[in-house]
Scaffold this active site. Structure first.
Site, PDB file in Angstrom:
ATOM      1  N   GLY A  24       0.808  -1.223   0.000  1.00  0.00           N
ATOM      2  CA  GLY A  24       0.000   0.000   0.000  1.00  0.00           C
ATOM      3  C   GLY A  24       0.835   1.263   0.000  1.00  0.00           C
ATOM      4  O   GLY A  24       2.028   1.224  -0.294  1.00  0.00           O
ATOM      5  N   GLU A  28       3.800   6.259  -7.889  1.00  0.00           N
ATOM      6  CA  GLU A  28       3.955   6.020  -9.332  1.00  0.00           C
ATOM      7  C   GLU A  28       4.696   4.714  -9.632  1.00  0.00           C
ATOM      8  O   GLU A  28       4.441   4.090 -10.661  1.00  0.00           O
ATOM      9  CB  GLU A  28       4.695   7.187  -9.988  1.00  0.00           C
ATOM     10  N   GLY A  29       5.631   4.318  -8.763  1.00  0.00           N
ATOM     11  CA  GLY A  29       6.360   3.064  -8.976  1.00  0.00           C
ATOM     12  C   GLY A  29       5.402   1.880  -8.985  1.00  0.00           C
ATOM     13  O   GLY A  29       5.426   1.032  -9.891  1.00  0.00           O
ATOM     14  N   HIS A  30       4.526   1.835  -7.986  1.00  0.00           N
ATOM     15  CA  HIS A  30       3.514   0.765  -7.935  1.00  0.00           C
ATOM     16  C   HIS A  30       2.603   0.851  -9.165  1.00  0.00           C
ATOM     17  O   HIS A  30       2.259  -0.168  -9.768  1.00  0.00           O
ATOM     18  CB  HIS A  30       2.627   0.906  -6.693  1.00  0.00           C
ATOM     19  N   SER A 177       9.481   5.548  -3.218  1.00  0.00           N
ATOM     20  CA  SER A 177       9.299   4.584  -2.134  1.00  0.00           C
ATOM     21  C   SER A 177       8.255   5.132  -1.180  1.00  0.00           C
ATOM     22  O   SER A 177       8.206   6.349  -0.947  1.00  0.00           O
ATOM     23  CB  SER A 177      10.627   4.387  -1.388  1.00  0.00           C
TER      24      SER A 177
HETATM   25  P1  AMP Z   1       6.063  -2.328  -1.520  1.00  0.00           P
HETATM   26  O1  AMP Z   1       4.683  -1.775  -1.407  1.00  0.00           O
HETATM   27  O2  AMP Z   1       7.128  -1.368  -1.094  1.00  0.00           O
HETATM   28  O3  AMP Z   1       6.200  -3.701  -0.914  1.00  0.00           O
HETATM   29  O4  AMP Z   1       6.319  -2.532  -3.063  1.00  0.00           O
HETATM   30  C1  AMP Z   1       5.450  -3.300  -3.852  1.00  0.00           C
HETATM   31  C2  AMP Z   1       6.107  -3.563  -5.183  1.00  0.00           C
HETATM   32  O5  AMP Z   1       6.358  -2.317  -5.832  1.00  0.00           O
HETATM   33  C3  AMP Z   1       7.460  -4.278  -5.057  1.00  0.00           C
HETATM   34  O6  AMP Z   1       7.591  -5.223  -6.102  1.00  0.00           O
HETATM   35  C4  AMP Z   1       8.432  -3.146  -5.201  1.00  0.00           C
HETATM   36  O7  AMP Z   1       9.700  -3.548  -5.689  1.00  0.00           O
HETATM   37  C5  AMP Z   1       7.716  -2.275  -6.216  1.00  0.00           C
HETATM   38  N1  AMP Z   1       8.228  -0.900  -6.172  1.00  0.00           N
HETATM   39  C6  AMP Z   1       8.423  -0.136  -5.067  1.00  0.00           C
HETATM   40  N2  AMP Z   1       8.974   1.049  -5.402  1.00  0.00           N
HETATM   41  C7  AMP Z   1       9.129   1.021  -6.748  1.00  0.00           C
HETATM   42  C8  AMP Z   1       9.659   1.946  -7.701  1.00  0.00           C
HETATM   43  N3  AMP Z   1      10.142   3.132  -7.336  1.00  0.00           N
HETATM   44  N4  AMP Z   1       9.663   1.594  -9.004  1.00  0.00           N
HETATM   45  C9  AMP Z   1       9.185   0.380  -9.396  1.00  0.00           C
HETATM   46  N5  AMP Z   1       8.681  -0.542  -8.547  1.00  0.00           N
HETATM   47  C10 AMP Z   1       8.662  -0.221  -7.242  1.00  0.00           C
END
Ligand code: AMP
Length: 271
Positions: A24, A28-30, A177
């Site tokens: 959650g 933008e990465g997600h 992040s």
């Molecule tokens: P998280 O919510 O931090 O567990 O991330 C969920 C997914 O999103 C994981 O596969 C992360 O590697 C990916 N993710 C997090 N930050 C980024 C980002 N800046 N660019 C691309 N994918 C990301």
């Protein structure tokens, strides 16, 4: 549609399913992962679960940002069809079985965060069983996590295709992040130096080949700026072992704290 119970998850035998596992606080990465999944599958499942077993006792589980309504709105706009948002009790029994992935967890995050990858591997495997996706999407931002999941999928012959996606960055280079929200204004300005130092180091590696000085200089620059550098190293991605030779598998990996916020990032050396 929002599903909260593992037993209620509607597995499809006719439509292809892409899974994007998240904790959650979507950025933008997600969303880039969700958009990619939408292009390649009939339906996209986004799981939102702040997984307690991947946090250490002194880590930020309690204060990890939670904003479900906003996440659902954002992810739906990016193409998510189904949300899986289970409670902790519906996921873990009182004595849960855990998955341990050896080798690739020996160094870096595996060494600094004992138990972290057991938590990650276990929840990802459970999500694979609950959702039964054809494809699952992960960000290269968490490079070692990708290596752990790849090994787990290979070792257990899990019937899922893994898609590893490029890191989405802020305009100044900081990797997006959910934890960037913890940074003060001053820390946020400094934070992009991680990317800048990785770029300088990759350029030197390409021009001069490996030398320990490259890494000492990068660590010293970040330390002078106020970072507490935990590692700034060269790694072979297939083994996640530290390395002193540059190959097509080489990445620079970094973990550094700014104040109480821990940031990780990586950059491919060649290409
Ligand atoms: P998280 O919510 O931090 O567990 O991330 C969920 C997914 O999103 C994981 O596969 C992360 O590697 C990916 N993710 C997090 N930050 C980024 C980002 N800046 N660019 C691309 N994918 C990301």
């Amino acid at each position: 549609m929002i599903i909260t119970q593992p037993k209620d998850f509607p597995i499809s035998h006719t439509q292809s399913t892409g899974l994007v596992p998240t904790m959650g606080a979507l950025h933008e990465g997600h969303l880039s992962l969700i958009r990619r999944a939408k292009q390649e599958n009939d339906r996209v499942v986004v799981s939102i679960f702040v997984n307690p077993t991947q946090f250490g006792p002194n880590e930020d589980f309690a204060k990890y940002p939670r904003m479900l309504d906003r996440d659902i709105e954002r992810a739906s706009s990016a193409g998510a069809d189904l949300f899986f948002t289970p409670s902790i009790e519906s996921i873990y029994s009182s004595q849960p079985s855990i998955i341990k992935v050896p080798g690739v967890t020996e160094f870096f995050e595996g060494e600094l965060r004992p138990g972290h990858f057991e938590g990650v591997a276990t929840i990802v495997s459970k999500l694979f069983h609950i959702v039964a996706p054809n494809r699952a999407y992960f960000g290269m931002k968490d490079l070692q996590q990708c290596a752990v999941i790849r090994k787990m999928v290979n070792d257990f012959n899990e019937p899922v295709e893994l898609i590893f996606c490029e890191t989405t960055r802020e305009p100044d280079g900081l990797a997006m992040s959910s934890r960037n929200a913890y940074l003060s204004v001053v820390e946020r300005e400094k934070a992009s130096n991680i990317y800048a130092e990785m770029q300088i180091a990759t350029k030197k590696l390409k021009e001069q080949g490996y030398s320990n000085e490259i890494f000492l200089e990068a660590k010293a620059s970040l330390t002078n700026l106020g970072f507490q550098v935990q590692y700034f190293d060269l790694v072979e991605w297939n083994t996640m072992k530290p390395s002193t030779t540059v190959s097509t598998e080489s990445f620079i990996v970094v973990a550094a704290k700014l104040g109480s916020t821990r940031l990780i990032d990586n950059l491919k050396v060649l290409g």
